[in-house]
Design an enzyme around this catalytic site. Sequence first.
Site, PDB file in Angstrom:
ATOM      1  N   HIS A 198       0.837  -1.219   0.000  1.00 58.12           N
ATOM      2  CA  HIS A 198       0.000   0.000   0.000  1.00 58.12           C
ATOM      3  C   HIS A 198       0.869   1.265   0.000  1.00 58.12           C
ATOM      4  CE1 HIS A 198      -3.347  -2.675   1.306  1.00 58.12           C
ATOM      5  NE2 HIS A 198      -2.374  -3.220   2.033  1.00 58.12           N
ATOM      6  N   SER A 206      14.425  21.721 -15.655  1.00 59.54           N
ATOM      7  CA  SER A 206      13.220  22.497 -15.933  1.00 59.54           C
ATOM      8  C   SER A 206      13.646  23.804 -16.588  1.00 59.54           C
ATOM      9  CB  SER A 206      12.486  22.774 -14.622  1.00 59.54           C
ATOM     10  OG  SER A 206      11.716  23.947 -14.738  1.00 59.54           O
ATOM     11  N   LYS A 261      15.546  21.940 -10.418  1.00 63.82           N
ATOM     12  CA  LYS A 261      14.878  20.662 -10.705  1.00 63.82           C
ATOM     13  C   LYS A 261      15.695  19.674 -11.526  1.00 63.82           C
ATOM     14  CE  LYS A 261      10.686  19.944 -10.749  1.00 63.82           C
ATOM     15  NZ  LYS A 261       9.366  19.840 -11.367  1.00 63.82           N
ATOM     16  N   GLU A 301       9.134   8.680 -16.686  1.00 66.22           N
ATOM     17  CA  GLU A 301       7.755   9.110 -16.958  1.00 66.22           C
ATOM     18  C   GLU A 301       7.316   8.716 -18.367  1.00 66.22           C
ATOM     19  OE1 GLU A 301       7.013  13.250 -14.823  1.00 66.22           O
ATOM     20  OE2 GLU A 301       9.033  13.051 -15.597  1.00 66.22           O
TER      21      GLU A 301
END
Length: 470
Positions: free
Chosen positions: A167, A288, A294, A301
């Site tokens: 979980h 970024s 970043k 992804e």
Amino acid sequence: MNKAKPKKNKQTSKIWGGRFQKDSSEIMKTINASIWFDKKLVFHDISLSKAHSNMLYSKSIISNIENKKIQKGLNLIEKEISNDKFVFSDELEDIHMHIEARLIQLIGETGKKLHTARSRNDQVATSFKMWVRDEVDLVLELIKNLQSALIFQAQSHINTILPGFTHLQPAQPISLAHHLLAYVEMLGRDKSRMEDAKERLNQSPLGAVALAGTSFPIDRFATAKALGFTKPMDNSIDAVSDRDFVLETLSNASIIMVHLSRFAEEIVIWASPGFNFINLPDTFSTGSSIMPQKRNPDAAELIRGKTGRVASAFYNVLTMLKGLPLAYSKDMQEDKEPFFDAFDNLKLCLKVAEGLIREVEFNIEAMGSMADLGYITATDLADWLVKECNIPFRDAHSITGKVVKHAERNRLTLDNITMEDFKTIDKRITSDVFKVLSLKNSLKSRASYGGTSPKVVNKALKQAVKKWLE
Ligand code: ARG
């Protein structure tokens, strides 16, 4: 209303145009043409034609000279394709007609004999199967490379502890090697599914002709053998209408992508500063345009993102096929683009996943500190109560719950609770309990077959090398 009758004695230039008086409309040519995507099959289709022509000669359906001419012409076409000299056009619909038309241009009348005892229906099924078979081989190789990268990383992390999650809540201590080897196993099943599919698909449709076979004395076993198939398919109708080899390989591809996607999701989570389990390599992350601090896990992804694309290729072909009567229908031409796209993306993702895993740096300390936080040796305590104090597991579970509550209230890890406090919770607990509360001992104790203890994992790693890499 336009009542003008078609002019008599006029024919279209199409190979199949004998009974037609008018040419197709431009928009019909556009929807009908598959050349812009099936030209990928060119070399497979030429090999097929060579094998077919050799067989026609061996069965005296064409002469030796005719076969030689055809072989020469096909070799020339191969060269033209390789040198980018071959002209493609909507007019000739697909790769099969392109090659045949060019052959006739190059060698004249003899070229017209190549299509004896064959049809585009068995031709396309055969060429495409050969293509799919090659793609499966490439994927098998890429899976192996990815397994090797995972095994390579696992080898240095048999004793690296991280919280195992259920979980996404810290559950029990596991080793990083054990976690990585889980993916090696999934990929192993992926591989065997692809191998199964390959074995099933490796029978030749060639010689089924349009759907019913032929009156020519062809030798289907010879062409099957020449093209690397184990045998000809047994039923000519099935041979031209079967596309389950596309479905099966696409469904296997979808499962691989789901595995890669779960891996990618973990990379995304682990790279997030809240976790900080990994440092993404420069080579597989991006910055970024606005936020200089970043480092984004784009590679992971995109693997995750492309999963839908591959799975939808499977649904695409599944839906295309579901209402088709036997045997061939033109709908089936729609099987190729989804396959090409799915497998191109699958191969890309396997390569990216491999590069990423090879270069990622694991942050052992961050993994250890999170493992310290979540009371993840609570099961060890419960098991200890069962084993040492003969307490039934359900009661042990409840006592352990009280211990965790106490630790939580006082912001303690389980191995920092005092003996006194343990005794207040349950008198039967002795100082022996501390042996099982540390992460290291917990890890070590899970020595059941397939478990996470370093000893077991060490063995599993050796087996994995044998099973998957040798
Ligand atoms: N381009 C077609 C396909 O990919 C080849 C088969 C055409 N057969 C036919 N009977 N029109 O399916």
